[in-house]
Design an enzyme around this catalytic site. Sequence first.
Site, short mmCIF file in Angstrom:
data_model
loop_
_atom_site.label_atom_id
_atom_site.label_comp_id
_atom_site.label_asym_id
_atom_site.label_seq_id
_atom_site.Cartn_x
_atom_site.Cartn_y
_atom_site.Cartn_z
N SER A 150 -48.08 -64.47 1.12
CA SER A 150 -48.50 -63.60 2.49
C SER A 150 -49.86 -63.96 2.69
O SER A 150 -50.65 -64.76 2.05
CB SER A 150 -48.80 -62.18 1.75
N TYR A 163 -52.87 -56.06 -3.71
CA TYR A 163 -52.03 -56.75 -3.43
C TYR A 163 -52.51 -58.13 -3.08
O TYR A 163 -51.99 -59.32 -3.32
CB TYR A 163 -51.42 -56.17 -2.10
#
Length: 267
Positions: A150, A163
């Site tokens: 990501s 995250y």
Amino acid sequence: MTSSASSPLRGLAVVTGASSGIGAATARRLAAEGFTVWAAARRIDRLRSLAAESAGSITAVELDVTSPESVARLSEAVSAATSGGEHGLELTLLVNNAGGAVGLDPVADADPADWLTMYQTNVLGAMRVTQALLPALAAGSGGHIVLTGSIAGHGVYPGGGGYSAAKYGARAMMETLRLELNGRRIRVSEIDPGMVATEEFSLVRFGGDAERAAAVYDGVDNPLTAEDVADVIAFVATRPAHVNIDAVTVKPVAQAASYKLARGPLT
């Protein structure tokens, strides 16, 4: 998209987190590219529906990447499927896609259990599956490990501490693995998407709050789709064996960074 009927046989590809979103799209695309695909995830019913679409090129495999026992069963099944000797099926590709985000709380208010969940799936889950399948990848004529990372692993944003920490960790693992495997016929790649509008990512992140999940994409001109990311994964996975693409960052045009997003029509 190249159809499986005209594609060369590319060996066995294992895709984790394949019951929805990027994982399911990747399983479909790799099957179309000529791979024999094992779509692995916890929700076996969804996987069976996915496999039913594929005319035999996708197999549903139950897998919980947070469970050492489940990962061991996957490893045993792969070993059995690839033990046919010179003319047997080779494991040529592992796509570590299982992961996800939980919550959007600032560090001061974050629940450690949410951070642990993200670390277990995004980092330790990928590590477990990689460890388990590395012998089979090494046993063939050439293997490839691809991580769905990501842009959160390259830059932080408010509320994204947990995250980002997990994705930074997964990225560090892959970069280290590439160094450790240098000199062997195993490629290591990472695909780092920005905003992708899938049916579940934000819904899971916000504990099923559909209104809050939908607001993430409000006004964004054409976020990425799961198929966009699957297209990049397939491209990376089908380069000639001597070519390794270390990392690809892919974002919608409306997104400049994890924290910089245009809302409204592009001009």
